[in-house]
Design an enzyme around this catalytic site. Structure first.
Site, PDB file in Angstrom:
ATOM      1  CE  LYS A  11      -3.980  -2.309   2.197  1.00 18.43           C
ATOM      2  NZ  LYS A  11      -4.841  -2.169   3.258  1.00 18.43           N
ATOM      3  CG  PHE A  59     -13.089   1.935   7.607  1.00 23.03           C
ATOM      4  CD1 PHE A  59     -12.878   1.388   6.255  1.00 23.03           C
ATOM      5  CD2 PHE A  59     -13.636   1.157   8.550  1.00 23.03           C
ATOM      6  CE1 PHE A  59     -12.861   0.085   6.115  1.00 23.03           C
ATOM      7  CE2 PHE A  59     -13.930  -0.389   8.187  1.00 23.03           C
ATOM      8  CZ  PHE A  59     -13.357  -0.944   6.902  1.00 23.03           C
ATOM      9  NE  ARG A  87      -6.221 -11.949   5.314  1.00 23.03           N
ATOM     10  CZ  ARG A  87      -7.146 -10.868   5.307  1.00 23.03           C
ATOM     11  NH1 ARG A  87      -7.331 -10.236   4.020  1.00 23.03           N
ATOM     12  NH2 ARG A  87      -7.539 -10.236   6.432  1.00 23.03           N
ATOM     13  CB  THR A  93      -7.524  -5.880   9.695  1.00 17.85           C
ATOM     14  OG1 THR A  93      -7.959  -6.823   9.107  1.00 17.85           O
ATOM     15  CG2 THR A  93      -7.678  -4.793   9.105  1.00 17.85           C
ATOM     16  NE  ARG A 104      -2.523  -5.833   6.951  1.00 21.31           N
ATOM     17  CZ  ARG A 104      -3.678  -6.619   6.641  1.00 21.31           C
ATOM     18  NH1 ARG A 104      -4.242  -7.220   7.354  1.00 21.31           N
ATOM     19  NH2 ARG A 104      -4.281  -5.780   5.448  1.00 21.31           N
ATOM     20  CG  ASN A 114      -3.750  -2.600   6.871  1.00 21.23           C
ATOM     21  OD1 ASN A 114      -3.578  -2.043   5.599  1.00 21.23           O
ATOM     22  ND2 ASN A 114      -4.641  -3.224   7.233  1.00 21.23           N
ATOM     23  CG  HIS A 117      -5.362  -6.074  -0.583  1.00 22.58           C
ATOM     24  ND1 HIS A 117      -6.587  -5.991   0.093  1.00 22.58           N
ATOM     25  CD2 HIS A 117      -5.477  -7.257  -1.431  1.00 22.58           C
ATOM     26  CE1 HIS A 117      -7.392  -7.069  -0.560  1.00 22.58           C
ATOM     27  NE2 HIS A 117      -6.804  -7.735  -1.551  1.00 22.58           N
ATOM     28  CD  GLU A 128      -8.787  -8.778  -3.771  1.00 26.06           C
ATOM     29  OE1 GLU A 128     -10.021  -8.417  -2.997  1.00 26.06           O
ATOM     30  OE2 GLU A 128      -7.911  -9.240  -3.497  1.00 26.06           O
TER      31      GLU A 128
HETATM   32  P1  IDP Z   1      -8.104  -6.766   5.714  1.00 25.12           P
HETATM   33  O1  IDP Z   1      -7.250  -5.829   4.673  1.00 25.12           O
HETATM   34  O2  IDP Z   1      -7.253  -7.562   6.831  1.00 25.12           O
HETATM   35  O3  IDP Z   1      -8.813  -7.950   4.855  1.00 25.12           O
HETATM   36  P2  IDP Z   1     -10.701  -5.426   5.630  1.00 25.12           P
HETATM   37  O4  IDP Z   1     -11.415  -5.479   6.825  1.00 25.12           O
HETATM   38  O5  IDP Z   1     -10.998  -6.106   4.472  1.00 25.12           O
HETATM   39  O6  IDP Z   1      -9.161  -5.814   6.127  1.00 25.12           O
HETATM   40  O7  IDP Z   1     -10.432  -4.077   5.426  1.00 25.12           O
HETATM   41  C1  IDP Z   1      -9.825  -3.425   4.242  1.00 25.12           C
HETATM   42  C2  IDP Z   1      -8.870  -2.184   4.655  1.00 25.12           C
HETATM   43  O8  IDP Z   1      -9.661  -1.205   5.226  1.00 25.12           O
HETATM   44  C3  IDP Z   1      -7.784  -2.775   5.801  1.00 25.12           C
HETATM   45  O9  IDP Z   1      -6.747  -3.325   5.450  1.00 25.12           O
HETATM   46  C4  IDP Z   1      -7.478  -1.429   6.410  1.00 25.12           C
HETATM   47  O10 IDP Z   1      -6.800  -0.544   5.339  1.00 25.12           O
HETATM   48  C5  IDP Z   1      -8.825  -0.616   6.051  1.00 25.12           C
HETATM   49  N1  IDP Z   1      -9.506  -0.656   7.455  1.00 25.12           N
HETATM   50  C6  IDP Z   1     -10.004  -1.743   8.011  1.00 25.12           C
HETATM   51  N2  IDP Z   1     -10.715  -1.529   9.410  1.00 25.12           N
HETATM   52  C7  IDP Z   1     -10.569  -0.230   9.369  1.00 25.12           C
HETATM   53  C8  IDP Z   1     -10.996   0.901  10.671  1.00 25.12           C
HETATM   54  O11 IDP Z   1     -11.578   0.539  11.431  1.00 25.12           O
HETATM   55  N3  IDP Z   1     -10.611   2.091  10.386  1.00 25.12           N
HETATM   56  C9  IDP Z   1      -9.647   2.551   9.302  1.00 25.12           C
HETATM   57  N4  IDP Z   1      -9.581   1.793   8.085  1.00 25.12           N
HETATM   58  C10 IDP Z   1      -9.801   0.506   8.205  1.00 25.12           C
HETATM   59 MG    MG Z   2     -10.227  -7.548   3.550  1.00 31.69          MG
END
Ligand code: IDP
Ligand code: MG
Length: 139
Positions: A11, A59, A87, A93, A104, A114, A117, A128
């Protein structure tokens, strides 16, 4: 549906901080083969489409701003059990919850910024990967 490929993005925060090399080294050292890779930048429309599943989340606007603010490294990776193993390699996350040694834990600043992806299913890995790469860019 093939189970040996996943999709990743390093990212904008990872690119800004100069972590591309270190993260790619960790990925390849963990047994993933790079099938496709490029430095690219998502438009607002790209990010809104890529993360459409999150468009009701509070968000979402912040996520789109973050993911479009600079270039990313997009890549397709190959390994047995790719989605699940990747993963595990990237960690939770929220980096505060991520296991020691995960990408991470090492490189992410916060739950929003974070670092990486990783696709969450074989179906999404295919969608994707096809979002970012044509068939002739996959090797
Ligand atoms: P993942 O990337 O671990 O699969 P997801 O829940 O799919 O997590 O969320 C996608 C992306 O959205 C996260 O990687 C992060 O960049 C962002 N994100 C997720 N939860 C939050 C939050 O609570 N606040 C701000 N950004 C968030
Ligand atoms: Mg996700």
């Amino acid at each position: 549906m093939r189970t040996d490929r996943t999709f990743t993005m390093l990212k904008p925060d990872s690119v800004e901080k100069g972590h591309i090399g270190a993260i790619l080294e960790k990925i390849t050292a963990s047994g993933f083969r790079i099938v496709a890779m490029k430095l690219t930048q998502m438009t607002k429309a790209d990010a809104e489409a890529f993360y459409a599943i999150h468009n009701e989340r509070p968000f979402f606007g912040e996520l789109v701003t973050y993911m479009t603010r600079g270039p990313i490294v997009a890549a397709i990776l190959e390994k047995n059990n790719a989605v699940e193993d990747f993963r595990t390699l990237i960690g939770a996350t929220n980096p505060a919850d991520a296991a020691e040694g995960t990408i991470r834990k090492l490189y992410a600043a916060s739950i929003g910024e974070n670092a990486v992806h990783g696709s969450d299913s074989d179906e999404n890995a295919a969608i994707e990967g096809a979002f970012h790469f044509s068939g002739r860019e996959m090797f």
